[in-house]
Design an enzyme around this catalytic site. Sequence first.
Site, PDB file in Angstrom:
ATOM      1  N   HIS A 282       0.856  -1.183   0.000  1.00  0.00           N
ATOM      2  CA  HIS A 282       0.000   0.000   0.000  1.00  0.00           C
ATOM      3  C   HIS A 282       0.898   1.240   0.000  1.00  0.00           C
ATOM      4  O   HIS A 282       1.664   1.452   0.939  1.00  0.00           O
ATOM      5  CB  HIS A 282      -0.876  -0.033   1.265  1.00  0.00           C
ATOM      6  CG  HIS A 282      -1.875   1.070   1.363  1.00  0.00           C
ATOM      7  ND1 HIS A 282      -1.532   2.382   1.551  1.00  0.00           N
ATOM      8  CD2 HIS A 282      -3.217   1.054   1.305  1.00  0.00           C
ATOM      9  CE1 HIS A 282      -2.623   3.118   1.610  1.00  0.00           C
ATOM     10  NE2 HIS A 282      -3.655   2.325   1.462  1.00  0.00           N
ATOM     11  N   HIS A 325       0.309   2.980  11.755  1.00  0.00           N
ATOM     12  CA  HIS A 325       1.531   3.768  11.687  1.00  0.00           C
ATOM     13  C   HIS A 325       1.575   4.847  12.772  1.00  0.00           C
ATOM     14  O   HIS A 325       0.558   5.240  13.334  1.00  0.00           O
ATOM     15  CB  HIS A 325       1.704   4.404  10.301  1.00  0.00           C
ATOM     16  CG  HIS A 325       0.595   5.337   9.890  1.00  0.00           C
ATOM     17  ND1 HIS A 325      -0.663   4.922   9.586  1.00  0.00           N
ATOM     18  CD2 HIS A 325       0.585   6.676   9.707  1.00  0.00           C
ATOM     19  CE1 HIS A 325      -1.417   5.925   9.234  1.00  0.00           C
ATOM     20  NE2 HIS A 325      -0.701   7.019   9.313  1.00  0.00           N
ATOM     21  N   GLU A 331      -1.977  14.664  11.678  1.00  0.00           N
ATOM     22  CA  GLU A 331      -2.995  14.465  10.658  1.00  0.00           C
ATOM     23  C   GLU A 331      -4.380  14.874  11.167  1.00  0.00           C
ATOM     24  O   GLU A 331      -4.909  14.271  12.102  1.00  0.00           O
ATOM     25  CB  GLU A 331      -3.032  12.997  10.230  1.00  0.00           C
ATOM     26  CG  GLU A 331      -1.699  12.451   9.748  1.00  0.00           C
ATOM     27  CD  GLU A 331      -1.734  10.944   9.489  1.00  0.00           C
ATOM     28  OE1 GLU A 331      -2.811  10.334   9.675  1.00  0.00           O
ATOM     29  OE2 GLU A 331      -0.690  10.390   9.118  1.00  0.00           O
ATOM     30  N   TYR A 340     -14.976   6.373   4.873  1.00  0.00           N
ATOM     31  CA  TYR A 340     -13.530   6.216   4.735  1.00  0.00           C
ATOM     32  C   TYR A 340     -13.183   4.748   4.927  1.00  0.00           C
ATOM     33  O   TYR A 340     -13.681   4.094   5.860  1.00  0.00           O
ATOM     34  CB  TYR A 340     -12.819   7.085   5.771  1.00  0.00           C
ATOM     35  CG  TYR A 340     -11.321   6.972   5.762  1.00  0.00           C
ATOM     36  CD1 TYR A 340     -10.591   7.126   4.588  1.00  0.00           C
ATOM     37  CD2 TYR A 340     -10.620   6.715   6.938  1.00  0.00           C
ATOM     38  CE1 TYR A 340      -9.208   7.014   4.577  1.00  0.00           C
ATOM     39  CE2 TYR A 340      -9.243   6.623   6.949  1.00  0.00           C
ATOM     40  CZ  TYR A 340      -8.539   6.765   5.765  1.00  0.00           C
ATOM     41  OH  TYR A 340      -7.174   6.654   5.752  1.00  0.00           O
ATOM     42  N   HIS A 356      -5.038  12.886  14.640  1.00  0.00           N
ATOM     43  CA  HIS A 356      -3.999  11.988  15.140  1.00  0.00           C
ATOM     44  C   HIS A 356      -2.709  12.788  15.146  1.00  0.00           C
ATOM     45  O   HIS A 356      -2.100  13.010  14.093  1.00  0.00           O
ATOM     46  CB  HIS A 356      -3.865  10.751  14.248  1.00  0.00           C
ATOM     47  CG  HIS A 356      -5.153  10.006  14.067  1.00  0.00           C
ATOM     48  ND1 HIS A 356      -5.533   9.445  12.870  1.00  0.00           N
ATOM     49  CD2 HIS A 356      -6.157   9.738  14.951  1.00  0.00           C
ATOM     50  CE1 HIS A 356      -6.706   8.859  13.012  1.00  0.00           C
ATOM     51  NE2 HIS A 356      -7.106   9.021  14.266  1.00  0.00           N
ATOM     52  N   HIS A 362      -2.075   4.943  15.044  1.00  0.00           N
ATOM     53  CA  HIS A 362      -3.431   4.915  14.514  1.00  0.00           C
ATOM     54  C   HIS A 362      -3.447   4.056  13.256  1.00  0.00           C
ATOM     55  O   HIS A 362      -2.423   3.596  12.777  1.00  0.00           O
ATOM     56  CB  HIS A 362      -3.958   6.330  14.236  1.00  0.00           C
ATOM     57  CG  HIS A 362      -3.098   7.139  13.314  1.00  0.00           C
ATOM     58  ND1 HIS A 362      -1.912   7.733  13.718  1.00  0.00           N
ATOM     59  CD2 HIS A 362      -3.238   7.462  12.003  1.00  0.00           C
ATOM     60  CE1 HIS A 362      -1.372   8.380  12.703  1.00  0.00           C
ATOM     61  NE2 HIS A 362      -2.159   8.228  11.644  1.00  0.00           N
TER      62      HIS A 362
END
Length: 425
Positions: A282, A325, A331, A340, A356, A362
Amino acid sequence: MQYQTGFLNHFATQAVDGALPEGRNSPQRPAFGLYAEQFSTSAFTAPRSENRRSWLYRMRPTTEHGAFKPYSGAANFAAADGSHTTPNRLRWDPLPLSTSAVDFVDGLVTYGGNGGPSEGGIGIHLYAATASMTGRAFQNSDGEMLIVPQHGALLITTELGRMDVAPGHIGVVPKGMRFRVELTDDTARGYVCENFGAPFRLPDLGPIGANGLANPRDFETPVAWFEDRDEPFEVVQKFNGSLWATTIDHSPFDVVAWHGNSVPYRYDLARFNTIGTVSFDHPDPSIFTVLTSPSDTPGTANCDFVIFPPRWMVGEDTFRPPWFHRNVMSEFMGLVHGEYDAKEGGGFAPGGASLHNQFNGHGPDVESTAKAMQADLKPTKIDNTLAFMFESRAIIQTTQFAMTGGLLQSDYDACWTGFPKARLP
């Protein structure tokens, strides 16, 4: 409405033939008795590639006004002082719409930010409006404003012309430019990033090459438009973190012609060319960057504006939602419509938000993780969704309203409760 296309090109436009002078930016006698005024959002001696300025030819100069006095409206439009900031992951319900008449300025609510007009950084605000701005204009002398409508289209009138900005689009107004916001629907709600740092620009493409992400030709700036109205107008100005107001006796939107590259612009997010893997893994969110405000540290942004639009997922043997991560960037996320893909099943609603802050773990919730780990990895289209992030290299300090205003979800951490423990041999 008419637009010119291109990202920060040098444009030239006039609403009346003959109003735009030729050969000299500030002629002794501008046509029709107009006044020449330069609008600069960079230092005069900035490198040519960084220099932003426009020449305006207007019916009256902007010097014609009385003293500004403190403005008492927009009580929740304020800087964050850091006293309410925690390391906790935060999520909010959408802003409610007032039952009384509240315009864009008075409907702005600050959730957080960092830095300030003297040192760079960002302010993060949400708005909920039930009325158009009438007889007034707003000027933000602290920062550039990136507006992300979530519900209800906006008609943004600026000194350089008008832009209609609907959900799925963004509008950007330069620092120091006067504008007003009218509603084309009964109500409107959305998000604002106030950028105190370097103006937003397109990110470098690096190994992606010449094509991909946002294309310069898809950005639109308005053509010259003016109104000749001799009546009182209130001008509300944000300056050094506080709001001020004065009254002038005419419309501030009296620019008959202009040329330059310090301009308002809009962009249709559906034109973003999403890049992704065709093998495995990803990719990180950098490939979704629409605009960036660089900092003095190469590769580390004062602010990135990142979107998560409809797209195909095709990676082999790959966990497809965003991986877990902890990140040097803080963010702040919003949702325009849909779901989402890392937070399915409610909680993160259109018009809501999450934060975050840097180095706090998160990622997808328990249900989304289990679903993604067990999925048959055939090509899948993520559709009917549009989420975004304001990312910043600094901690996003939260305001008192964000923490105690009644919209903060107390159970957000619960979405990460119940992950099965790995079973080792």
